[in-house]
Design an enzyme around this catalytic site. Structure first.
Site, PDB file in Angstrom:
ATOM      1  N   LYS A 196       0.974  -1.194  -0.149  1.00 15.97           N
ATOM      2  CA  LYS A 196       0.050  -0.133   0.023  1.00 15.97           C
ATOM      3  C   LYS A 196       0.990   1.159  -0.085  1.00 15.97           C
ATOM      4  CE  LYS A 196      -3.677  -2.536   2.557  1.00 15.97           C
ATOM      5  NZ  LYS A 196      -4.609  -2.409   3.676  1.00 15.97           N
ATOM      6  N   LYS A 215      -5.837  -5.282  -5.627  1.00 20.61           N
ATOM      7  CA  LYS A 215      -6.953  -5.420  -4.772  1.00 20.61           C
ATOM      8  C   LYS A 215      -7.577  -3.993  -4.570  1.00 20.61           C
ATOM      9  CE  LYS A 215      -7.993  -7.487  -0.165  1.00 20.61           C
ATOM     10  NZ  LYS A 215      -8.610  -5.895   0.589  1.00 20.61           N
TER      11      LYS A 215
END
Length: 602
Positions: A492, A543
């Site tokens: 991330k 995702k």
């Protein structure tokens, strides 16, 4: 006084003469007069406006390249109405400042839906301070640090940002030490002698020696303290991304091409493959209204034989069928359930709301229910689960631990030890082989269980560390991504993670034959740069959550736009073309064979 003015004028004259001599030397060295004559001859038959255009283009090539002149930080609202950071970049182009682009970066805070009001207020204050400090850093210091740099020099930009951040960390450390030294010392209480140990229990008749010891479970390790996050660190990652985007904009290139050049030492790859989609369709985690806690996200992974457009269409159809199925279900019987305060409350309806992850929150009371629902939908659509698409489960193990009991609460009132959780997952994969990935099956503290599950399922299901993997900065600090036995990591882009850091972590993951999964955060903005990061840095998966909420749909739309562009340019490559042909198990249709081979060795 006159002599002084005359001397000053003489100095200016000498400086002008020196500049003229330098200009003449430059023109002679580059043969500008001849090139200009050739240019005029070639444009003799053109209209005056066209001639001026050619001249402007010619002289623009001789001009100084665009350089950073201004960076502005602003506090904006993300998709949940919470504060986050936006960065704007301006550059000097031919002596004039010009706005180039802006980016937004999500905060690192997790969204806890059932938190107490006091905890929510404290987190809201923390978030506001993190964003305001980042804005202050950018507007007061970072512009000066990067002023005059060429945006394409990403390595130098990230180096200066890293040095700046290290100074801020040191300042924060010194401030805390000073505050600690100024506090009045509190006298330590006298030591308390521990009570004598109780006598050993009398052995019951017929009890075998050692049996009690075998039934005792190992004590649960306490949760590690969260990684410290310095307020303002968002500024580093956001500015680094903004500079990369400015470089792409100035070169009239998409961002993913600029990032690919960074990864491949300024050489663009000849082909690109799109990351495979992980699309969330259900949420049955601890914040859901039902008894089931284990499945924070039930994720569908379309077959790699599909294009991104076909994959998104498939996910949309599945999501539509889920909504229809929920509408036809009868409401549950009204039951009473004992709350934490000892009172009574009615059971909530079968469906909840669309969660912050962009998928439907559903009331389920058994592990099999969401899986059976997906199976039924698959059958109705004429699809074959395990062929047309597979499943993944985000278990969010760190949210399941009940520390008062030292066990994972997989359902309300149902507790499992760490060892029993291994058995639960193995049984689940045996019964539902279409589940090919488990995300965060345990807390990061239960490393022994990560090892056991990895060994039990290594060729049948992939274990992926998300929250349990730690930040990119920490992984790079120790140069170790194998602390927990897993097949891949969710990356991330938050806090002080620069573009150089992302390039480095993907090289590290690829070198270990692991899977790189680029994932969105709990609280996303409408910025779609994450998709360019995933494509440009060659992530295997992306995702993004469910196909709902504007801040998530902008990213799915960006995926569609990039795939269309790659096809038009003739540099799109089918994801299956990058996978090995040798078959070692059922996962070859999703994961590269080389990863299975490496897993078997380690």
């Amino acid at each position: 006084m006159g002599d002084e003015d005359g001397g000053r004028r003489g100095g200016i004259t000498r400086d002008l003469q020196k500049l003229k001599q330098q200009a003449m030397a430059y023109y002679q060295e580059n043969d500008v007069p001849r090139k200009l004559e050739d240019l005029l001859n070639s444009t003799f038959y053109l209209q005056p406006a066209d001639v001026y255009g050619h001249l402007a283009n010619y002289f623009s090539k001789l001009a100084k390249p665009p350089s950073i002149c201004k960076i502005v930080g602003k506090a904006i609202l993300d998709g949940l109405g919470l504060p986050t950071l936006q960065v704007e970049i301006s550059c000097t182009i031919q002596n004039f400042p010009k706005y180039i682009c802006s980016v937004a970066i999500p905060t690192h805070f997790e969204v806890v839906e059932n938190a107490l009001p006091e905890a929510l207020d404290a987190e809201e204050a923390e978030r506001a301070q993190a964003v305001s400090t980042a804005v202050q850093w950018i507007n007061q210091s970072i512009t000066e640090e990067l002023w005059g740099l060429v945006p394409s020099n990403q390595a130098e930009v990230d180096h200066r940002l890293r040095i700046f951040f290290e100074h801020k960390v040191q300042e924060d450390k010194e401030r805390k030490e000073l505050e600690k030294s100024q506090e009045e010392p509190v006298p330590a209480p006298p030591p308390v002698m521990p009570p004598p140990p109780p006598p050993p229990p009398s052995k019951k008749k017929g009890q075998k020696a050692g049996r009690r010891d075998t039934l005792l479970e190992k004590p649960v390790l306490p949760a590690e303290p969260p990684e410290p996050v310095l307020h303002g660190s968002m500024a580093i990652g956001a500015v680094s991304l903004a500079v990369a985007k400015a470089s792409a904009t100035l070169a009239s290139d998409p961002l993913y091409l600029t990032l690919a050049s960074l990864k491949h030492d300024q050489e663009q790859p000849s082909t690109f493959s799109m990351p495979l989609l992980m699309g969330s369709v259900l949420s049955c985690g601890k914040s859901s209204p039902g008894k089931l806690h284990l499945m924070k996200e039930v994720i569908c992974i379309p077959s790699p034989g599909l294009t991104t457009k076909q994959s998104i269409e498939l996910l949309l159809e599945i999501q539509k069928q889920v909504n229809r199925e929920m509408e036809t279900l009868p409401p549950p019987k009204q039951e009473t359930k004992k709350g934490h305060n000892g009172g009574k409350r009615a059971q909530p309806p079968i469906t909840g709301k669309v969660s912050h992850l962009g998928c439907l929150t559903i009331n389920f009371d058994a592990i099999e229910q969401p899986l059976l629902l997906i199976q039924g939908i698959c059958s109705n659509l004429g699809l074959e689960l395990g062929v047309n698409f597979h499943l993944a489960i985000n278990c969010a193990g760190h949210e399941l631990m009940d520390y008062s009991k030292g066990k994972y609460e997989v359902m309300v009132g149902t507790y499992k030890s760490a060892a029993e959780m291994v058995e639960l997952y193995v049984d689940l994969i045996n019964k539902y082989p279409s589940i090919i990935a488990l995300i965060d099956p345990f807390r990061k503290e239960d490393s022994e269980q990560w090892d056991s599950l990895y060994a039990a399922l290594t060729s049948r299901c992939y274990i992926i560390a998300g929250t349990a993997s730690g930040s990119v900065s920490k992984l790079l600090e120790y140069r170790n991504i194998s602390t927990l036995k897993s097949h891949g990591l969710i990356i991330k882009h938050t806090n002080q993670t620069t573009m150089s850091d992302l390039v480095e972590i993907t090289h590290l993951i690829n070198g270990k034959k692991h899977l790189a999964v680029f994932g969105s955060t709990d609280s996303e903005s409408s910025d779609d740069s994450l998709v360019d990061l995933a494509v440009g840095l060659g992530a295997r998966f992306i995702k993004l959550g469910g196909l709902s909420r504007g801040e998530r749909m902008t990213k799915y739309n960006r995926l569609l736009a990039i795939e269309e562009e790659l096809i038009q340019r003739g540099i799109w490559e089918d994801a299956t073309a990058t996978m090995a042909e040798e078959s070692l198990g059922p996962l070859d249709s999703i994961f590269p064979t080389e990863i299975i081979e490496e897993s078997a060795k380690t």
